[in-house]
Every structure is written in structure tokens, then in C-alpha cells.
Design an enzyme around this catalytic site. Structure first.
Site, short mmCIF file in Angstrom:
data_model
loop_
_atom_site.label_atom_id
_atom_site.label_comp_id
_atom_site.label_asym_id
_atom_site.label_seq_id
_atom_site.Cartn_x
_atom_site.Cartn_y
_atom_site.Cartn_z
N GLY A 47 0.71 -1.19 -0.04
CA GLY A 47 0.16 0.02 -0.02
C GLY A 47 1.02 1.25 0.15
O GLY A 47 2.17 1.02 0.08
N GLN A 52 3.24 9.90 1.44
CA GLN A 52 4.65 9.19 1.19
C GLN A 52 5.45 9.62 0.03
O GLN A 52 6.56 9.46 -0.02
CB GLN A 52 4.45 7.81 1.22
CG GLN A 52 3.77 7.15 2.75
CD GLN A 52 4.02 5.61 2.58
OE1 GLN A 52 2.59 5.16 2.25
NE2 GLN A 52 4.89 4.92 2.99
N CYS A 100 6.94 -0.54 6.45
CA CYS A 100 6.16 0.59 5.95
C CYS A 100 7.52 1.05 4.92
O CYS A 100 8.60 0.99 5.34
CB CYS A 100 5.96 1.63 6.82
SG CYS A 100 5.58 3.17 6.14
N LEU A 101 7.06 1.51 3.76
CA LEU A 101 8.14 1.99 2.94
C LEU A 101 8.75 3.26 3.37
O LEU A 101 10.03 3.80 2.90
CB LEU A 101 7.45 2.08 1.55
CG LEU A 101 7.06 1.04 0.95
CD1 LEU A 101 6.13 1.34 -0.48
CD2 LEU A 101 8.04 -0.17 0.40
N HIS A 142 -3.32 1.08 8.49
CA HIS A 142 -2.09 1.64 8.37
C HIS A 142 -1.90 2.72 7.29
O HIS A 142 -1.29 3.66 7.65
CB HIS A 142 -1.06 0.35 7.90
CG HIS A 142 0.42 0.55 7.77
ND1 HIS A 142 1.19 0.10 8.49
CD2 HIS A 142 1.00 1.54 6.60
CE1 HIS A 142 2.39 0.82 7.75
NE2 HIS A 142 2.35 1.64 6.67
N GLU A 143 -2.53 2.29 6.01
CA GLU A 143 -2.43 3.49 5.30
C GLU A 143 -3.30 4.75 5.61
O GLU A 143 -2.97 5.97 5.36
CB GLU A 143 -3.04 2.91 3.76
CG GLU A 143 -2.29 1.75 3.05
CD GLU A 143 -0.92 1.88 3.07
OE1 GLU A 143 -0.43 3.28 3.04
OE2 GLU A 143 -0.27 1.02 3.25
N HIS A 146 -1.52 7.13 7.67
CA HIS A 146 -0.64 8.09 7.08
C HIS A 146 -1.33 9.52 6.86
O HIS A 146 -0.30 10.56 7.01
CB HIS A 146 -0.04 7.60 5.76
CG HIS A 146 1.05 6.54 5.70
ND1 HIS A 146 2.34 6.77 6.37
CD2 HIS A 146 1.06 5.18 5.59
CE1 HIS A 146 3.19 5.75 6.23
NE2 HIS A 146 2.47 4.82 5.94
NI NI Z 1 3.33 2.84 5.41
#
Ligand code: NI
Length: 178
Positions: A47, A52, A100-101, A142-143, A146
């Protein structure tokens, strides 16, 4: 479309509360979603949220294809979700590992609500309204976090279960990051 740089924890945009999208079906929104798709695919993510890649607007994408390498990662339909609204269903929570990226190379155990309803629109303004549980519900939480400036380590009550992926899971492909 383009692969964009993924901002890492510490960048101020990741801590902002993102603003709602006001118009659907615009070239700007199509370009943003296209860039997010390209970036998520390039990073092999589960995701990605618009902040991000430095765009502080309420847009997330997510999706996980069933993969025998990740037996615990249930399939999640590929979704573009704009201006999401989450309603938790029940009080139950469950723990699970997250990555997480924006926090590359690390994993931690995060408690999340087990069941929820999520609603919003896709990039063309078509309504989305679904019930999700387990891993699907985890990815959505999670998304959407953000969009409120929250990264998963901020949700961790037990920092002893936080570490580098290759140390925690030596020799194992731990699956995609969010
Ligand atoms: Ni993330």
C-alpha cells in the site's frame, strides 16, 4: 506516470494531517494516483499513501495479490481510496507484524482493530463501501494512519518487538511493506 521518491520517517510531510480531495476525475488526481501506482509497484509495496510521495492529500492505494511466498498475507483487492472514512466494528484487536516503505528495513508488531467498515470514493468519484477484517483491515488502518501523520511505530506499545527485518527473520522473505 512516474516512480516518485518515497519520503522516510523524519520528513515533516509524513507528520501532517492531509487535506481532503475536493474534485474527482481531474487530471491532477489521475496523475497523482498513477504516480502512486507506479511507485508502489516499483517498491513492491502492499500500500501507499499520498503523503509518502510528498502530497499531503487524503488518497491511499493498497492491494495484495495472493502469493505462496507470503502465506500469512491474505489477498486484498487493489483499491484506490480517496477521502476514506473508517468505522470500527466491535472492540476486538489483534497483533500483527507491519513494515512501511517510509521506515525501510524494519518491522514491528502493531495492535490493530480486527473488523472495520471503510468508505470513500475512487479517483473518478465512484463510491466505495466495504467491510474488512484481519490483514485487509490492518492494511487499511496502516494506510489511513498516514493521512493523519501517524506512522506504525507510533502505534507500538511494545518496542521490544521492533527490529530490522533481516535480523528478525533471517533467511526469510518477510513480505511486502506498506
Ligand atoms: Ni506505511
Amino acid at each position: 506516470m512516474a516512480i516518485r521518491e518515497v519520503l522516510r520517517m523524519g520528513h515533516p510531510v509524513l507528520r501532517q494531517v492531509a487535506v481532503p480531495v475536493e474534485r474527482f476525475g481531474t487530471p491532477e488526481l489521475a496523475r497523482l494516483v498513477g504516480d502512486m501506482k507506479d511507485t508502489m509497484a516499483h517498491e513492491n509495496g502492499a500500500g501507499l499513501a499520498a503523503p509518502q510521495i510528498g502530497e499531503s492529500v487524503r488518497v491511499v492505494i493498497f492491494g495484495v495479490t495472493a502469493n505462496p511466498r507470503y502465506p500469512d498475507a491474505e489477498e486484498v483487492p487493489f483499491t484506490v481510496l480517496v477521502n476514506p472514512v473508517i468505522t470500527f466494528l466491535g472492540e476486538e484487536t489483534e497483533e500483527g507484524w507491519e513494515g512501511c516503505l517510509s521506515v525501510p528495513g524494519l518491522r514491528g508488531v502493531v495492535p490493530r482493530r480486527t473488523r472495520l467498515r471503510y468508505a470513500g470514493h475512487d479517483e473518478e468519484g465512484r463510491p466505495i463501501d466495504r467491510i474488512a477484517e484481519g490483514f485487509h483491515a490492518r492494511v487499511v488502518q496502516h494506510e489511513c494512519d498516514h493521512l493523519d501523520g501517524i506512522l506504525y511505530p507510533m502505534r507500538m506499545p511494545d518496542m521490544s518487538r521492533f527490529g530490522f527485518t533481516d535480523v528478525l527473520f533471517p533467511g526469510i522473505d518477510a513480505g511486502p511493506d506498506d
